[in-house]
Enzyme design. Structure first.
Site, short mmCIF file in Angstrom:
data_model
loop_
_atom_site.label_atom_id
_atom_site.label_comp_id
_atom_site.label_asym_id
_atom_site.label_seq_id
_atom_site.Cartn_x
_atom_site.Cartn_y
_atom_site.Cartn_z
N TYR A 54 -70.12 59.00 35.37
CA TYR A 54 -70.65 59.86 34.32
C TYR A 54 -70.88 61.28 34.84
CZ TYR A 54 -73.60 61.38 30.42
OH TYR A 54 -74.12 62.06 29.34
N LYS B 127 -68.95 64.77 33.59
CA LYS B 127 -69.65 65.90 32.98
C LYS B 127 -69.52 67.17 33.83
CE LYS B 127 -71.04 63.71 29.31
NZ LYS B 127 -70.50 64.04 27.97
#
Length: 251
Positions: free
Chosen positions: A141, A145
């Site tokens: 994750y 990002k």
């Protein structure tokens, strides 16, 4: 087709995406959305996977045929994966990167071409405080990002002079279905977040939606390009240690 302002949103069935669709509709945009499930709150729903190039191509063609233009693209669709880095499988890694980073790239390409041809448009990518900082047990994750902010800045550099602004919004932890799912795994509790945030609360979907609407509007943010706007209650700005952070709230 007409003179409507058209906004495209990914992942609009729930949470941030749903509220963003509502806010943009309130501001006069016709909203088209792609999600894995049907979205009942937008003018033009499309069921598809943002990481599948065929779905993205079909969606872009359908929006173009219906409206003939897109003014705003919001890349919101995203998934989480909570596991230590050494226990994260290649399959988990690829799926998170496919949805959170490859998907926005495909959408930016598909709709950016039309924006570039018209020399106008705004793209807003929903990144995260985890795109600015390292958060343990979220290697895929975090990487996705961080990559999304890099994509944002690169496209801003390439496309800004051709009329297309590209920015990112970096939420802190938001009270959505994703948060409920993550907490149900035992990963954290509310206090872990509220103790970390100087403003001592979670973000709400409306906090993020209003920031997106600001960046979408050329009359309000027309010279903002390539920014990663933190909407995190001060999380990324606060270098205090925990006892000092909490002490300051009670002075």
């Amino acid at each position: 087709m007409g003179d409507e302002r058209v906004a495209v949103i990914t992942g609009a069935a729930h949470g941030i995406g749903r509220r963003t669709a509502e806010v943009l509709a309130e501001e006069g945009y016709v909203v088209a959305a792609i999600d894995l499930t049907a979205v009942d709150t937008v003018a033009f729903p499309f069921v598809g996977d943002v990481s599948d190039e065929r779905d993205v191509t079909r969606f872009a063609a359908a929006v173009e045929a219906r409206y003939g233009r897109v003014d705003v693209l919001v890349n919101n669709a995203g998934i989480a994966s909570i596991a230590p880095a050494e226990a994260t499988t290649a399959t988990q890694w690829r799926r998170v990167l496919d949805v959170n980073l490859t998907g926005p790239f495909l959408l930016c390409q598909a709709f950016g071409r039309g924006m570039l041809a018209g020399r106008a448009g705004s793209i807003v990518n929903i990144a995260s405080v985890a795109g600015l900082l390292g958060v343990a047990d979220r290697v895929a994750y975090n990487a996705s990002k961080h990559g999304l902010i890099g994509l944002t800045r690169t496209l801003a550099a390439e496309w800004g002079g051709r009329g297309v602004r590209v920015n990112a919004v970096c939420p802190g932890w938001v009270k959505t279905e994703m948060d409920v799912e993550s907490q149900s795994s035992g990963a954290y509790v509310d206090g872990d977040i509220t103790d970390q945030v100087p403003m001592a609360r979670f973000a709400q979907p409306d906090d993020i939606a209003r920031a997106v609407a600001f960046l979408a509007d050329p009359t309000k943010s027309g010279f903002i390009n390539g920014t990663a706007l933190s909407v995190d209650g001060g999380w990324a700005a606060d270098g205090s240690w925990q006892s000092l952070r909490l002490e300051t709230r009670h002075r």
